[in-house]
Design a protein around this motif. Sequence first.
Motif, PDB file in Angstrom:
ATOM      1  N   THR A 228     -52.421  23.746 -53.324  1.00 38.25           N
ATOM      2  CA  THR A 228     -51.588  22.764 -54.023  1.00 38.25           C
ATOM      3  C   THR A 228     -50.213  22.671 -53.367  1.00 38.25           C
ATOM      4  O   THR A 228     -49.810  23.534 -52.596  1.00 38.25           O
ATOM      5  N   GLY A 229     -49.507  21.598 -53.716  1.00 41.34           N
ATOM      6  CA  GLY A 229     -48.132  21.453 -53.248  1.00 41.34           C
ATOM      7  C   GLY A 229     -47.998  20.979 -51.816  1.00 41.34           C
ATOM      8  O   GLY A 229     -46.936  21.087 -51.217  1.00 41.34           O
ATOM      9  N   ARG A 230     -49.063  20.431 -51.249  1.00 42.14           N
ATOM     10  CA  ARG A 230     -48.973  19.956 -49.871  1.00 42.14           C
ATOM     11  C   ARG A 230     -48.214  18.636 -49.821  1.00 42.14           C
ATOM     12  O   ARG A 230     -48.374  17.764 -50.675  1.00 42.14           O
ATOM     13  N   THR A 231     -47.338  18.484 -48.837  1.00 43.61           N
ATOM     14  CA  THR A 231     -46.596  17.247 -48.610  1.00 43.61           C
ATOM     15  C   THR A 231     -46.762  16.868 -47.151  1.00 43.61           C
ATOM     16  O   THR A 231     -47.228  17.657 -46.326  1.00 43.61           O
ATOM     17  N   LEU A 232     -46.354  15.642 -46.843  1.00 44.80           N
ATOM     18  CA  LEU A 232     -46.449  15.193 -45.461  1.00 44.80           C
ATOM     19  C   LEU A 232     -45.604  16.070 -44.548  1.00 44.80           C
ATOM     20  O   LEU A 232     -45.947  16.292 -43.385  1.00 44.80           O
ATOM     21  N   ARG A 233     -44.513  16.622 -45.080  1.00 46.48           N
ATOM     22  CA  ARG A 233     -43.628  17.451 -44.268  1.00 46.48           C
ATOM     23  C   ARG A 233     -44.189  18.861 -44.051  1.00 46.48           C
ATOM     24  O   ARG A 233     -44.039  19.431 -42.976  1.00 46.48           O
ATOM     25  N   ASN A 234     -44.817  19.439 -45.083  1.00 44.43           N
ATOM     26  CA  ASN A 234     -45.233  20.843 -44.944  1.00 44.43           C
ATOM     27  C   ASN A 234     -46.734  21.011 -44.699  1.00 44.43           C
ATOM     28  O   ASN A 234     -47.227  22.133 -44.649  1.00 44.43           O
ATOM     29  N   ILE A 235     -47.467  19.897 -44.555  1.00 50.89           N
ATOM     30  CA  ILE A 235     -48.902  20.021 -44.341  1.00 50.89           C
ATOM     31  C   ILE A 235     -49.178  20.716 -43.007  1.00 50.89           C
ATOM     32  O   ILE A 235     -48.492  20.486 -42.014  1.00 50.89           O
ATOM     33  N   ALA A 236     -50.157  21.588 -42.986  1.00 44.86           N
ATOM     34  CA  ALA A 236     -50.511  22.294 -41.759  1.00 44.86           C
ATOM     35  C   ALA A 236     -51.716  21.614 -41.104  1.00 44.86           C
ATOM     36  O   ALA A 236     -52.674  21.228 -41.781  1.00 44.86           O
ATOM     37  N   LEU A 237     -51.651  21.469 -39.795  1.00 48.21           N
ATOM     38  CA  LEU A 237     -52.776  20.919 -39.047  1.00 48.21           C
ATOM     39  C   LEU A 237     -53.721  22.037 -38.640  1.00 48.21           C
ATOM     40  O   LEU A 237     -53.296  23.164 -38.368  1.00 48.21           O
ATOM     41  N   LYS A 238     -54.974  21.707 -38.573  1.00 44.81           N
ATOM     42  CA  LYS A 238     -55.951  22.653 -38.064  1.00 44.81           C
ATOM     43  C   LYS A 238     -55.824  22.737 -36.547  1.00 44.81           C
ATOM     44  O   LYS A 238     -55.263  21.853 -35.899  1.00 44.81           O
ATOM     45  N   CYS A 260     -53.847  22.596 -28.327  1.00 43.68           N
ATOM     46  CA  CYS A 260     -53.161  22.314 -29.599  1.00 43.68           C
ATOM     47  C   CYS A 260     -53.435  23.452 -30.592  1.00 43.68           C
ATOM     48  O   CYS A 260     -54.587  23.686 -30.973  1.00 43.68           O
ATOM     49  N   LEU A 261     -52.366  24.111 -31.013  1.00 44.54           N
ATOM     50  CA  LEU A 261     -52.500  25.281 -31.891  1.00 44.54           C
ATOM     51  C   LEU A 261     -52.542  24.920 -33.369  1.00 44.54           C
ATOM     52  O   LEU A 261     -52.903  25.747 -34.201  1.00 44.54           O
ATOM     53  N   GLY A 262     -52.105  23.707 -33.764  1.00 43.78           N
ATOM     54  CA  GLY A 262     -52.043  23.326 -35.174  1.00 43.78           C
ATOM     55  C   GLY A 262     -50.809  23.898 -35.865  1.00 43.78           C
ATOM     56  O   GLY A 262     -49.798  24.180 -35.220  1.00 43.78           O
ATOM     57  N   GLY A 263     -50.885  24.064 -37.182  1.00 45.43           N
ATOM     58  CA  GLY A 263     -49.729  24.538 -37.949  1.00 45.43           C
ATOM     59  C   GLY A 263     -48.912  23.375 -38.468  1.00 45.43           C
ATOM     60  O   GLY A 263     -49.261  22.205 -38.298  1.00 45.43           O
ATOM     61  N   ASN A 264     -47.782  23.705 -39.129  1.00 44.97           N
ATOM     62  CA  ASN A 264     -46.961  22.632 -39.708  1.00 44.97           C
ATOM     63  C   ASN A 264     -45.622  22.466 -39.003  1.00 44.97           C
ATOM     64  O   ASN A 264     -44.799  21.675 -39.415  1.00 44.97           O
ATOM     65  N   ASP A 265     -45.391  23.195 -37.916  1.00 42.16           N
ATOM     66  CA  ASP A 265     -44.150  23.077 -37.162  1.00 42.16           C
ATOM     67  C   ASP A 265     -44.457  22.360 -35.857  1.00 42.16           C
ATOM     68  O   ASP A 265     -45.090  22.917 -34.957  1.00 42.16           O
TER      69      ASP A 265
END
Length: 358
Positions: A228-238, A260-265
């Motif tokens: 829960t609580g996912r936003t466009l800013r903090n969503i993590a990519l696979k 490509c390592l993914g993550g949200n940064d």
Amino acid sequence: TDVTLHDEAIDCFACGAGKVSSADRFSCETCGAGQFVNASTVSCSSCPAGKYAPVALTGACLDCAAGFKTDKRLKATTCSACDAGSFSPGLAVNCSLCAPGKFSGTAASLCTNCTVGFASDVTGSGSCTACSVGRFSSRAGSKRCSLCPNGTSAGFTGSAGCVECARGTFSAAGASFCAACDSASGETSGVGSSSCGICDVSYLFNPFSGSCERCSSSDYPGADCSSTGRTLRNIALKRGYWRAHQLSKDFKECPVYDFCLGGNDTASQCRDGHYGPYCSLCIEHWFMALDEGCSECESPSVKFFLIFAACIAAVAVAVLLLYKLHSWMNPRLESRVKTVLKVLFVASQILVECEPVF
């Protein structure tokens, strides 16, 4: 003796209870209610404060007990019970009112604190009032009930505390129940929330639309919406996916998975040495190695040393070939070539022994 002359002690007799001798001692006089016969003065005296006498008494008046009052400071004839909401410790002329937060019944010797879940905000209360729904009192002797804070509720009267709203529900202050979030819109809440400000699992918040959007594989490929609580800013990519910045909705699958390592940064979503679209470019001083991605270049000084050594070797080989070719044509050329080869040989030895300084 003559009795009429009262010349002997046996001529006198004692007055009854509540009576005293008349001034001429010829008769006994009765004391009134609220009085007693004072033995030391042999006269009728008024009852002092806190004491009473329904009829004249001998020696002392009666004590007015705890929880009762005489209503008169002197010469009281009755002792009546205190009303509800008041008390007396005993020997009281008047009863005292109970303070806020306390109560009493009739004939009370003291006031009692309101129990938890109840309160009284007035003086002289005969009972405490149960806290209404949405309110509570957690201390005995409360003067008033408090509103349940945001994110909690009290669904019963007389509550000693409020209950936190469960996940997926919310409430404002003073609520009697927690309302459910609109699950159809993808909104939810954490435990003890005052609003449904976060998106549920399989949803993410889009700041441009101001709402939760379903995190589908078609709209957001590669997005991890498992909490829960996912936003466009903090969503993590696979792993294996890339996007240009943290507010980008354009999630791209990388042609080379490992780049490509993914993550949200987005600043650290590429493998070491990689950057740019799909992490396909090499940073400065790195080069793209076939089937291996970006590799770090050797230091410039080592590269220069190797090139210079290779050039010397090439020149030496060329001179040697020329010598073999032309030595038979000109005998004097042989000595000259030998001199050049010696110089090149010495130079190569110096290069081998010395550390690169470029």
